[in-house]
Scaffold this motif. Sequence first.
Motif, PDB file in Angstrom:
ATOM      1  N   PRO A  65       0.820  -1.222   0.000  1.00 25.35           N
ATOM      2  CA  PRO A  65       0.000   0.000   0.000  1.00 25.35           C
ATOM      3  C   PRO A  65       0.852   1.270   0.000  1.00 25.35           C
ATOM      4  N   GLU A  66       2.019   1.207   0.653  1.00 30.52           N
ATOM      5  CA  GLU A  66       2.902   2.385   0.685  1.00 30.52           C
ATOM      6  C   GLU A  66       3.447   2.703  -0.703  1.00 30.52           C
ATOM      7  N   LEU A  67       3.720   1.671  -1.490  1.00 30.94           N
ATOM      8  CA  LEU A  67       4.212   1.882  -2.846  1.00 30.94           C
ATOM      9  C   LEU A  67       3.114   2.450  -3.736  1.00 30.94           C
ATOM     10  N   HIS A  95      -0.461   7.610  -3.357  1.00 31.22           N
ATOM     11  CA  HIS A  95      -0.116   8.825  -4.084  1.00 31.22           C
ATOM     12  C   HIS A  95       0.466   9.901  -3.162  1.00 31.22           C
ATOM     13  N   SER A  96       0.327   9.734  -1.871  1.00 30.47           N
ATOM     14  CA  SER A  96       0.891  10.709  -0.928  1.00 30.47           C
ATOM     15  C   SER A  96       2.397  10.508  -0.817  1.00 30.47           C
ATOM     16  N   PRO A 117       8.390  10.495   3.771  1.00 31.31           N
ATOM     17  CA  PRO A 117       9.863  10.493   3.761  1.00 31.31           C
ATOM     18  C   PRO A 117      10.472   9.260   3.089  1.00 31.31           C
ATOM     19  N   TRP A 118       9.758   8.160   3.114  1.00 38.10           N
ATOM     20  CA  TRP A 118      10.286   6.916   2.528  1.00 38.10           C
ATOM     21  C   TRP A 118       9.866   6.692   1.075  1.00 38.10           C
ATOM     22  N   THR A 119       8.985   7.523   0.553  1.00 31.66           N
ATOM     23  CA  THR A 119       8.380   7.264  -0.759  1.00 31.66           C
ATOM     24  C   THR A 119       9.406   7.160  -1.880  1.00 31.66           C
ATOM     25  N   ALA A 120      10.339   8.106  -1.953  1.00 31.29           N
ATOM     26  CA  ALA A 120      11.316   8.123  -3.049  1.00 31.29           C
ATOM     27  C   ALA A 120      12.167   6.858  -3.049  1.00 31.29           C
ATOM     28  N   ARG A 121      12.637   6.458  -1.875  1.00 32.61           N
ATOM     29  CA  ARG A 121      13.500   5.277  -1.803  1.00 32.61           C
ATOM     30  C   ARG A 121      12.734   4.011  -2.137  1.00 32.61           C
ATOM     31  N   LEU A 122      11.465   3.929  -1.734  1.00 33.08           N
ATOM     32  CA  LEU A 122      10.649   2.747  -2.021  1.00 33.08           C
ATOM     33  C   LEU A 122      10.377   2.641  -3.523  1.00 33.08           C
ATOM     34  N   ARG A 123      10.027   3.750  -4.139  1.00 40.78           N
ATOM     35  CA  ARG A 123       9.778   3.743  -5.585  1.00 40.78           C
ATOM     36  C   ARG A 123      11.067   3.451  -6.359  1.00 40.78           C
ATOM     37  N   ALA A 183       9.700   8.118  -8.835  1.00 43.98           N
ATOM     38  CA  ALA A 183      10.686   8.365  -7.786  1.00 43.98           C
ATOM     39  C   ALA A 183      11.234   9.791  -7.884  1.00 43.98           C
ATOM     40  N   VAL A 184      11.465  10.257  -9.102  1.00 44.66           N
ATOM     41  CA  VAL A 184      11.942  11.628  -9.301  1.00 44.66           C
ATOM     42  C   VAL A 184      10.929  12.623  -8.754  1.00 44.66           C
ATOM     43  N   GLU A 185       9.661  12.379  -9.014  1.00 47.04           N
ATOM     44  CA  GLU A 185       8.605  13.281  -8.558  1.00 47.04           C
ATOM     45  C   GLU A 185       8.593  13.418  -7.032  1.00 47.04           C
ATOM     46  N   SER A 186       8.905  12.349  -6.344  1.00 42.66           N
ATOM     47  CA  SER A 186       8.820  12.353  -4.879  1.00 42.66           C
ATOM     48  C   SER A 186      10.152  12.647  -4.197  1.00 42.66           C
ATOM     49  N   ASP A 187      11.219  12.683  -4.965  1.00 42.70           N
ATOM     50  CA  ASP A 187      12.561  12.866  -4.382  1.00 42.70           C
ATOM     51  C   ASP A 187      12.926  14.354  -4.355  1.00 42.70           C
ATOM     52  N   LYS A 188      12.357  15.061  -3.413  1.00 42.86           N
ATOM     53  CA  LYS A 188      12.540  16.506  -3.355  1.00 42.86           C
ATOM     54  C   LYS A 188      13.927  16.911  -2.853  1.00 42.86           C
ATOM     55  N   ASP A 189      14.551  16.077  -2.048  1.00 42.64           N
ATOM     56  CA  ASP A 189      15.856  16.435  -1.476  1.00 42.64           C
ATOM     57  C   ASP A 189      17.017  15.705  -2.150  1.00 42.64           C
TER      58      ASP A 189
END
Length: 264
Positions: free
Chosen positions: A140-142, A145-146, A149-155, A178-184
Amino acid sequence: MSLPKGLADDVSRNLVMVARLIDEDPEGAYGYSRVALRLASRVAAVREAAGFAAYANQKYSEALAEFRAARRMTGTVDLWPVMADCERGLGRPEKALDMAGAPEVQKLDKAGQVEMRLVAAGARRDMGQLDAAIVTLQSPELASHSVQPWTARLRYAYADALLAAGREGEAREWFAKAVESDKDGSTDASDRLAELDGVEFMDALDEDEDETEGGAPAAAVTPVEESEEDSEDSADVDDEVVGDRHEHEQHEQQEKKAEDGLED
């Protein structure tokens, strides 16, 4: 455990340096962690910092020992995922998978459970079980759409596993997510996506250096050797110039004599 103020200040300064250096200078961070460990080995925060410093330097056996010590002191399970990853680093992916199925995982918060999922997927890949690794990451975390902090690494981990399995189209889709969620910029997802799209990056500075070192200067003039025929032509021209000069001098002398005779 409480420490005398002077000692506590010394320990604190070393722990601050560990946190400051661990990403950019892991060896430096490890050195400060060893100092803190000598000063206060019975403090859980010191053992945990020493564990992370050793982990950053791929000293997995030492890191695991420090994490276990910190866990005994605190009684928490927060370090369970990184302890399992140390087992992977020591070449024991089966042990990491056993830990992923242990009751301690249920006591982790959401971030810890996602971290444990990443470690388990990595262990599957260590064992050559790519399809199982992909299934492990599906969660479900993968799918959410929210952005957490872990989203980028999981994707990113999911995209990388798909690519390793030869599913390039799906991998590209998930690297883009992953690019979309990797803000830092915690991953190199943008670079991986560019590689899949065939984009090549060139360093302008390196290109200039290559031209300076190996390229010929733009205004360079290549010397041309004079042929024998050209040499003879040049000699003839020189003789003509000398002859003309001699005739001119004789003419001037005759005119001067004529002028002197008129004066007399």
